[in-house]
Design a protein around this motif. Structure first.
Motif, PDB file in Angstrom:
ATOM      1  N   ARG A   1       0.811  -1.218   0.000  1.00 57.23           N
ATOM      2  CA  ARG A   1       0.000   0.000   0.000  1.00 57.23           C
ATOM      3  C   ARG A   1       0.842   1.264   0.000  1.00 57.23           C
ATOM      4  O   ARG A   1       0.485   2.263  -0.642  1.00 57.23           O
ATOM      5  CB  ARG A   1      -0.958   0.018   1.203  1.00 57.23           C
TER       6      ARG A   1
ATOM      7  N   GLU B   1       3.353  15.093  -4.970  1.00 58.70           N
ATOM      8  CA  GLU B   1       2.702  13.780  -4.941  1.00 58.70           C
ATOM      9  C   GLU B   1       1.522  13.715  -3.974  1.00 58.70           C
ATOM     10  O   GLU B   1       0.849  12.683  -3.907  1.00 58.70           O
ATOM     11  CB  GLU B   1       3.711  12.692  -4.568  1.00 58.70           C
TER      12      GLU B   1
ATOM     13  N   GLU C   1      -1.915  12.721  -5.321  1.00 57.75           N
ATOM     14  CA  GLU C   1      -1.860  11.346  -5.825  1.00 57.75           C
ATOM     15  C   GLU C   1      -1.973  10.341  -4.668  1.00 57.75           C
ATOM     16  O   GLU C   1      -2.684   9.334  -4.768  1.00 57.75           O
ATOM     17  CB  GLU C   1      -0.552  11.139  -6.587  1.00 57.75           C
ATOM     18  N   TRP C   2      -1.280  10.631  -3.572  1.00 59.66           N
ATOM     19  CA  TRP C   2      -1.362   9.746  -2.410  1.00 59.66           C
ATOM     20  C   TRP C   2      -2.775   9.749  -1.821  1.00 59.66           C
ATOM     21  O   TRP C   2      -3.294   8.701  -1.431  1.00 59.66           O
ATOM     22  CB  TRP C   2      -0.346  10.170  -1.351  1.00 59.66           C
ATOM     23  N   TRP C   3      -3.394  10.899  -1.755  1.00 62.94           N
ATOM     24  CA  TRP C   3      -4.754  10.971  -1.217  1.00 62.94           C
ATOM     25  C   TRP C   3      -5.698  10.111  -2.059  1.00 62.94           C
ATOM     26  O   TRP C   3      -6.471   9.308  -1.518  1.00 62.94           O
ATOM     27  CB  TRP C   3      -5.238  12.421  -1.176  1.00 62.94           C
ATOM     28  N   THR C   4      -5.616  10.245  -3.370  1.00 64.47           N
ATOM     29  CA  THR C   4      -6.472   9.456  -4.260  1.00 64.47           C
ATOM     30  C   THR C   4      -6.190   7.968  -4.127  1.00 64.47           C
ATOM     31  O   THR C   4      -7.108   7.138  -4.116  1.00 64.47           O
ATOM     32  CB  THR C   4      -6.263   9.910  -5.718  1.00 64.47           C
ATOM     33  N   ARG C   5      -4.932   7.634  -3.999  1.00 67.97           N
ATOM     34  CA  ARG C   5      -4.517   6.237  -3.903  1.00 67.97           C
ATOM     35  C   ARG C   5      -5.055   5.563  -2.646  1.00 67.97           C
ATOM     36  O   ARG C   5      -5.405   4.369  -2.665  1.00 67.97           O
ATOM     37  CB  ARG C   5      -2.986   6.185  -3.924  1.00 67.97           C
ATOM     38  N   LEU C   6      -5.176   6.293  -1.531  1.00 69.86           N
ATOM     39  CA  LEU C   6      -5.515   5.696  -0.241  1.00 69.86           C
ATOM     40  C   LEU C   6      -6.948   5.952   0.204  1.00 69.86           C
ATOM     41  O   LEU C   6      -7.449   5.270   1.098  1.00 69.86           O
ATOM     42  CB  LEU C   6      -4.551   6.225   0.834  1.00 69.86           C
ATOM     43  N   ASP C   7      -7.602   6.917  -0.405  1.00 66.99           N
ATOM     44  CA  ASP C   7      -8.887   7.398   0.117  1.00 66.99           C
ATOM     45  C   ASP C   7      -9.980   6.341   0.101  1.00 66.99           C
ATOM     46  O   ASP C   7     -10.830   6.310   0.996  1.00 66.99           O
ATOM     47  CB  ASP C   7      -9.329   8.634  -0.671  1.00 66.99           C
ATOM     48  N   ASP C   8     -10.010   5.472  -0.880  1.00 66.98           N
ATOM     49  CA  ASP C   8     -11.089   4.486  -0.965  1.00 66.98           C
ATOM     50  C   ASP C   8     -11.026   3.442   0.143  1.00 66.98           C
ATOM     51  O   ASP C   8     -12.061   2.890   0.543  1.00 66.98           O
ATOM     52  CB  ASP C   8     -11.048   3.768  -2.324  1.00 66.98           C
TER      53      ASP C   8
END
Length: 228
Positions: free
Chosen positions: A25, A72, A75-82
């Motif tokens: 992750r 970044e 990008e990190w927020w989008t990657r982890l938000d779900d």
């Protein structure tokens, strides 16, 4: 006196769950793998996750912060938000997001002036302490300098090779808590000089060699001075 953070160690019930979180992750590289612990690379610092079957243990409910490049962050927020219940905080021009690992450690990803890509260092660790002034004096004797004090809340932020926050028991952003029985390793040119600076304040001297000195600070945290 102290020139770098060599490692931060955390306690993990399941090394596989920790590997999935930190490697899959968060994208950290596994540098070493053993029956008792995993060592991940985070810039110039090792993140160690360790099963609680010996001493030193890793830290429990430790709040700490990884460095990510400014660009970044979204990008990190989008990657982890779900998959995670993220929280965000703004510190002047920079932002940080907060989430929890499988063992209840509060992990911060904060915008820093680092090259990346991805996580590129560890810039903050929070320790829980029983008596703020006692612990503050210990770390100031090692060269840390106060940069911020909580107003009405017993906490202080110190700056040295990284940011070290000392909190008497309390909740912070994202309900984070300071870590207990944390294991920290610091780089230094002279481990004996570091020991001499605090030898009247340590709880115990655990090990002393030419390459490293291991002590327990006034709150029982393991602190190692490693020769560079």
């Amino acid at each position: 006196m102290l020139t770098g953070l060599a490692w931060l160690a955390l306690e993990a019930k399941s090394l596989e769950s920790a590997r999935e979180f930190y490697a899959e992750r968060l994208g950290l590289t596994v540098r070493e793998r053993g029956d008792r612990e995993l060592v991940f690379t985070a810039g110039d610092t090792d993140l160690v996750v360790r099963r609680p079957d010996g001493l030193p243990r890793g830290g429990l409910h430790t709040h700490y912060a990884f460095s990510i490049p400014d660009a970044e962050y979204d990008e990190w927020w989008t990657r982890l938000d779900d998959d995670y219940d993220l929280e965000e905080a703004q510190f002047g021009p920079t932002r940080s997001l907060y989430l929890y690992d499988p063992d209840g450690n509060c992990v911060e990803l904060g915008q820093q002036d680092v090259a990346g890509p991805g996580i590129d260092g560890l810039f903050e660790v929070v320790l829980e302490v029983a008596a703020l002034e006692r612990s503050r004096a210990f770390y100031e004797d090692l060269g840390f300098e106060p940069v911020d004090e909580g107003h009405g809340r017993k906490r202080v932020r110190l700056q040295g090779p990284m940011a070290l926050e000392l909190w008497e028991p309390q909740l912070g952003i994202a309900d984070a808590r300071g870590g207990v029985h944390v294991d920290l390793g610091f780089e230094t040119a002279d481990p004996e000089a570091a020991l001499a600076a605090v030898d009247d304040r340590i709880r115990s001297l655990e090990r002393e060699t030419d390459e490293a000195v291991v002590v327990r600070d006034p709150d029982g945290h393991f602190v190692t001075f490693v020769s560079t």
